[in-house]
Design a protein around this motif. Structure first.
Motif, PDB file in Angstrom:
ATOM      1  N   SER A  45       3.883   4.873  -3.524  1.00 13.23           N
ATOM      2  CA  SER A  45       2.651   4.093  -3.663  1.00 13.23           C
ATOM      3  C   SER A  45       1.463   4.959  -3.251  1.00 13.23           C
ATOM      4  N   VAL A  46       0.322   4.689  -3.835  1.00 16.54           N
ATOM      5  CA  VAL A  46      -0.903   5.434  -3.517  1.00 16.54           C
ATOM      6  C   VAL A  46      -2.064   4.442  -3.452  1.00 16.54           C
ATOM      7  N   VAL A  47      -3.146   4.898  -2.835  1.00 20.28           N
ATOM      8  CA  VAL A  47      -4.299   4.017  -2.713  1.00 20.28           C
ATOM      9  C   VAL A  47      -5.584   4.832  -2.776  1.00 20.28           C
ATOM     10  N   THR A  48      -6.588   4.263  -3.419  1.00 21.39           N
ATOM     11  CA  THR A  48      -7.947   4.815  -3.389  1.00 21.39           C
ATOM     12  C   THR A  48      -8.852   3.631  -3.032  1.00 21.39           C
ATOM     13  N   PRO A  49     -10.157   3.858  -2.867  1.00 25.26           N
ATOM     14  CA  PRO A  49     -10.998   2.708  -2.544  1.00 25.26           C
ATOM     15  C   PRO A  49     -10.925   1.594  -3.586  1.00 25.26           C
ATOM     16  N   TYR A 207     -12.005  12.118 -12.728  1.00 34.31           N
ATOM     17  CA  TYR A 207     -12.570  12.250 -11.379  1.00 34.31           C
ATOM     18  C   TYR A 207     -11.992  11.275 -10.355  1.00 34.31           C
ATOM     19  N   VAL A 208     -10.676  11.082 -10.423  1.00 31.65           N
ATOM     20  CA  VAL A 208     -10.027  10.283  -9.381  1.00 31.65           C
ATOM     21  C   VAL A 208      -8.801  11.044  -8.894  1.00 31.65           C
ATOM     22  N   VAL A 209      -8.753  11.327  -7.592  1.00 30.27           N
ATOM     23  CA  VAL A 209      -7.545  11.888  -6.983  1.00 30.27           C
ATOM     24  C   VAL A 209      -6.810  10.711  -6.360  1.00 30.27           C
ATOM     25  N   LEU A 210      -5.638  10.408  -6.915  1.00 29.35           N
ATOM     26  CA  LEU A 210      -4.934   9.179  -6.548  1.00 29.35           C
ATOM     27  C   LEU A 210      -4.360   9.184  -5.139  1.00 29.35           C
TER      28      LEU A 210
END
Lengths: 680, 292
Positions: A45-49, A207-210
């Motif tokens: 699992s991963v999360v960004t804002p 432009y998103v690093v997960l």
């Protein structure tokens, strides 16, 4: 083998909540799949804002089919029972098997084929359950519906083996499908998700690093690189800063800013608080560990024409904050400490406990109990809270104490006084004895005063952080080997408390002692076994003196000793003696003249020697030595049990022998309550 | 693009008018924040859809610095938007409004940073963010969950633009006193300082030195009583105005240092009780009107 992808796309998730949610998402699916007998090869699992995402790889398309067997009625059971069974398993009589169960008779058995459920169905259920059941620290409603989430949710990507799962939208504003979005500003257009691999790459292109770990690393590395280029250094806390900042950006861009060097005249704590707590800027230090006027921070944008405007904006915000801080600093330096202290008369500490100024009076009384001759301690107590009236602490409450130290220093107070005031709230960084004593007084006064007016923590509420205060006292006492007379201090503070409705002293004292013992137990549990702790806390000397430092030391000595054969032998000896007194009858009179056998005479002699040694070593605080001084009694005790019959027909002799053993038992109990120890 | 202070306000008004908002004028009473305007407080407590936007001058007596601090004032402007129920594209609408005043979203770093909002005096709370423009808090973005102690059904979206802060970022200035007010040059040129510097000086002196404590205490009590009487008369709108007046009297007393920490909590609880009574009665009346 197939792949499951879930993306929960929402408005900005607070940084502090991301990590736990990310872990919970993974745990929910790992557990849920296991519960449904679905194996998988890989889960992440991963999360960004703005998104919480999960990938499970190597899943079968369906659960395995299973066959179960059900036992029916006996073949000679009434027709009604047999018909009932046939109906319940939905089979005909010819499809049943008959099996002879020996004495019980012959019974019908049905074989039931259970088709495995499609994995997609289970994944859809698990997804819905997660959305309905995950508890954010705070969640909200939006629009006109009752569904809650941390912030409004916009879309769900839920794909299994390339197909959209039948997950119902939890809110009418949420769409479910295979559409995701890139960076909020740099790539907001929708794109289609096909596979986890493609999803990660598509986001990277947008432009998103997960992965939060990767963003953290990018930020930490970026900061380190800037520091190296500038010949400056980062503090250890920079790593933690990087992890927090990673929760604020999807596309980390490292920036370097500066503030006017003239602000460096303000205490470093003020500058770093302004930078980090308010702006998430990480300060850089010189090789000599002095704060520089350069800082690093992370933007979430990479404008085509460079970072200059963003850096300038951030610098201006800091500049404005520091201007305010400088104004406070200069105003405070001109103020009078006595005047501040006076104004504390108007600052309520607590409705039931009067003003902050009244606390200072109690501080001074406690200081006199701890060390009446210490002038620095007295002064530290007198001015401990002066800074609460300063402008700076009004603006930066988290700097109370630290600012007091600076202001006293500016007025020319002794370094020991300034340090003690500065470090009064700190948990374990006190650098000298006055500071340690001051820190104890601050906590003890809080704890005792609240208990004295009947305010105690409950299992769920501790608004005045009394547990923490108690633990602080214990930590300080143990770490600095303080000989605190807790009972006397608690009594002195109770006496000094001049308020209307104090609780009865006996009840206060009993409650407070019980609370402290509980906290001490909790503190000791980190390092020692339960039985060792109970044996120490149940010992006479602890109950009488509440000596926290000694209790911790006794636990250490005892734990060490019990690892060895000697310790175990001592424990066995105690048990054996104790067995004699199981009936509760104690020897009353020890008539030495009646002890004639060599073994008993020898035991008496050795015990008396040990008595003198143990008691004086205990008094000197030499616990390990005191415990060792019991050892020479063990062999004579063994001989005694072999050669002497305790319950002699002559009652006077028996009584003396019992009295001898009882005295030895008492001596051992002087050390700790051996009855509580568990034999290994 | 013209980014002077007054054009920025006009642009915001016309942008939100296009989104279907009622454009109101400032409420004619002293308030500590745009939220106190009945168009937000009372209207977010009932269940009837509502969209409004307005500028509201705010007075925060304790924030006065006699005009000596370029970023802190006892009087400033907020631009307030209230939309009920909160729309699906709330963030996009907000960001478009920034574009509408000439803020380049591609050249600046705009961020939504957690900031849960609470107003103990209004018995109100919400979740959302402070919006950062290059590290500067330019707006508050809140989904109301509670108002006047009542659960917000439906949820309202509240946007509060700190107009001076926003203008500082937009005009690349570091002191509010230097903000271009009217976009003119030469003799016609007016800055924020030209308009407000003297006001900051004099009002700070009033707030901190001359506000009459005994009469403020009396005033608070009077407003509290009036509010109660008007509630009894089933008149939540005038009752709420007395609640606002009581709240402002409290703010002035606070700036005069006339309120101890304990008293403070008690005063706040008294204003909250008024706000709750007003919101509750207002909601009941709205429901009754709807049913009729």
């Amino acid at each position: 083998m197939s792949e499951f992808i879930l993306e929960i796309f929402s408005e900005e998730i607070p940084a502090r909540m991301q990590k736990a949610a990310c872990q919970a998402l993974q745990d929910h699916f790992a557990q849920g799949l296991a519960d449904h007998n679905l194996q998988f090869e890989h889960i992440k699992s991963v999360v960004t804002p703005r998104r919480l995402a999960l990938c499970v790889q190597g899943l079968p398309v369906a659960q395995a089919d299973t066959e179960t067997e059900r036992k029916g009625p006996a073949v000679d059971a009434p027709q009604q029972a047999i018909d009932g069974f046939l109906a319940s398993v939905q089979l005909g009589l010819d499809q049943l098997e008959q099996r002879d169960l020996g004495k019980k008779g012959v019974f019908y058995f049905a074989k039931l084929q259970q088709k495995g459920l499609p994995t997609s169905e289970i994944l859809a259920q698990l997804t819905t359950r997660f959305l309905q059941s995950y508890r954010w620290p705070k969640s909200m409603r939006w629009g006109n519906e009752e569904f809650t989430w941390v912030r409004p949710m916009h879309s769900l990507v839920a794909l299994f083996a390339g197909e959209v799962l039948p997950v119902p939208a939890p809110h009418s504003f949420v769409s479910v499908g295979r559409t995701s979005y890139g960076h909020r500003f740099m790539a907001p257009e929708p794109f289609v998700v096909e596979s986890w691999d493609q999803y990660q790459h598509a986001l990277r292109d947008r432009y998103v690093v997960l992965d939060p770990a990767e963003r953290t690393e990018m930020i930490a590395d970026g900061y380190a690189k800037v520091a190296a280029e500038k010949g400056l250094a980062l503090k250890e806390s920079a790593q933690a800063h990087a992890a927090q900042v990673a929760g604020l950006v999807e596309w980390p861009v490292i920036c370097t800013g500066q503030f006017d060097a003239a602000f460096l005249e303000i205490p470093a704590e003020v500058l770093t608080t302004s930078m980090w707590s308010h702006q998430f800027f990480t300060p850089l230090y010189t090789a000599e560990d002095i704060l520089s006027n350069t800082f690093v921070f992370t933007a979430n944008m990479a404008p085509t024409d460079g970072m200059a405007e963003i850096v300038a904006g951030n610098e201006a915000v800091l500049q404005a904050r520091l201007q305010d801080a400088q104004f406070f600093w200069q105003t405070d330096l001109e103020a009078s400490i006595e005047g501040w202290n006076d104004s504390l008369k108007n600052q309520t500490f607590h409705a039931k406990l009067g003003s902050v100024h009244e606390r200072l009076t109690r501080f001074e009384k406690l200081a006199a109990c701890i060390d009446v001759s210490s002038e620095p301690l007295k002064l530290a107590c007198r001015y401990a809270k002066a800074d609460l009236a300063s402008e700076m602490v009004g603006e930066f409450p988290e700097l109370q104490g630290v600012m007091g130290g600076y202001y006293l220093q500016a007025k020319g107070f002794d370094a020991a006084v300034c340090t003690a005031v500065s470090q009064q709230y700190s948990d374990q960084d006190q650098t000298d004895m006055v500071a340690v004593q001051m820190a104890v007084i601050e906590r003890l006064e809080t704890l005792s005063s609240f208990f004295a007016v009947g305010i105690q923590p409950t299992s769920s509420k501790d608004p005045f952080a009394l547990r923490r205060a108690a633990l602080g006292i214990i930590r300080l006492a143990v770490a600095h080997n303080l000989k605190l007379d807790f009972a006397a201090l608690a009594k002195a503070n109770y006496g000094a408390l001049d308020v209307a409705d104090k609780v009865d002293y006996a009840a206060y004292s009993a409650d407070l002692n019980r609370f402290m013992v509980d906290r001490l137990r909790y503190f000791l549990k980190e390092n020692y076994d339960y039985d060792v702790i109970e044996s120490v806390l149940g010992s006479q000397w602890f109950v009488e003196g509440m000596d926290f430092a000694r209790a911790a030391e006794a636990c250490a000595v005892l734990t060490e000793d019990l690892r060895k054969a000697e310790g175990q032998a001592l424990l066995q000896a105690f048990d054996r003696i104790n067995g004699i007194f199981g009936s509760g009858v104690e020897g009353t009179v020890l008539d030495e003249a009646l002890l004639q056998k060599p073994a008993e005479k020898n035991l008496l002699k050795q015990m008396m020697t040990a008595e003198i040694q143990v008691l004086s070593l205990m008094q000197e605080g030499k616990l390990a030595e005191a415990l060792a001084a019991l050892q020479p009694v063990l062999q004579p005790l063994e001989n005694f049990f072999e050669e002497v019959l305790v319950n002699d027909p002559d009652l006077a002799v028996a009584s003396s022998r019992r009295a001898l053993l009882h005295r030895l038992r008492t001596l051992m109990l002087r050390f700790v309550n051996f009855s509580a120890l568990v034999k290994k | 693009m013209d980014t002077c202070f007054q054009t920025m306000i006009l642009n915001l008004q016309s942008y939100w008018a296009k989104q279907g908002c009622v454009i109101l004028q400032p409420f004619d009473m002293e308030v500590g924040a745009g939220t106190f305007h009945p168009a937000t407080t009372l209207r977010s407590a009932d269940h009837v859809p509502w969209k409004a936007a307005y500028v509201q001058p705010c007075r925060r007596p304790t924030d006065g610095r006699y005009g000596q601090n370029p970023n802190r004032f006892q009087h400033y402007y907020q631009f307030q938007v209230i939309i009920k129920p909160s729309p699906k594209d709330a963030q996009a609408l907000y960001l478009d409004s920034l574009k509408a005043i000439g803020f380049d979203l591609m050249a600046n770093d705009v961020r939504f940073v957690e900031d849960d909002w609470e107003s103990p005096t209004l018995g109100a709370s919400g979740l959302g963010w402070e919006v950062w423009g290059n590290g500067s808090e330019i707006s508050q973005f809140t989904y109301f969950q509670q108002m006047g102690g009542l659960k917000c059904e439906p949820v309202s979206l509240e946007l509060t633009y700190g107009l001076e802060r926003l203008a500082l970022v937009l005009q690349n200035k570091t002191s509010a006193f230097d903000l271009d007010w009217n976009g003119q040059s030469g003799a016609d040129k007016m800055t924020w300082g030209d308009v407000f510097y003297e006001n900051e000086k004099q009002q700070s002196a009033y707030n901190f030195e001359h506000a009459d404590v005994p009469s403020l205490i009396q005033q608070f009590k009077h407003c509290e009583d009036q509010c109660g009487l008007l509630i009894d008369q089933q008149l939540p709108l005038p009752a709420y105005e007395f609640c606002m007046k009581a709240s402002h009297a409290f703010n002035l007393l606070d700036a005069r240092g006339a309120i101890s920490v304990t008293d403070r909590a008690a005063y706040i609880a008294r204003v909250r009780a008024l706000a709750k009574a007003c919101c509750t009665l207002w909601r009941e009346q709205m429901q009754a009107r709807e049913a009729a």
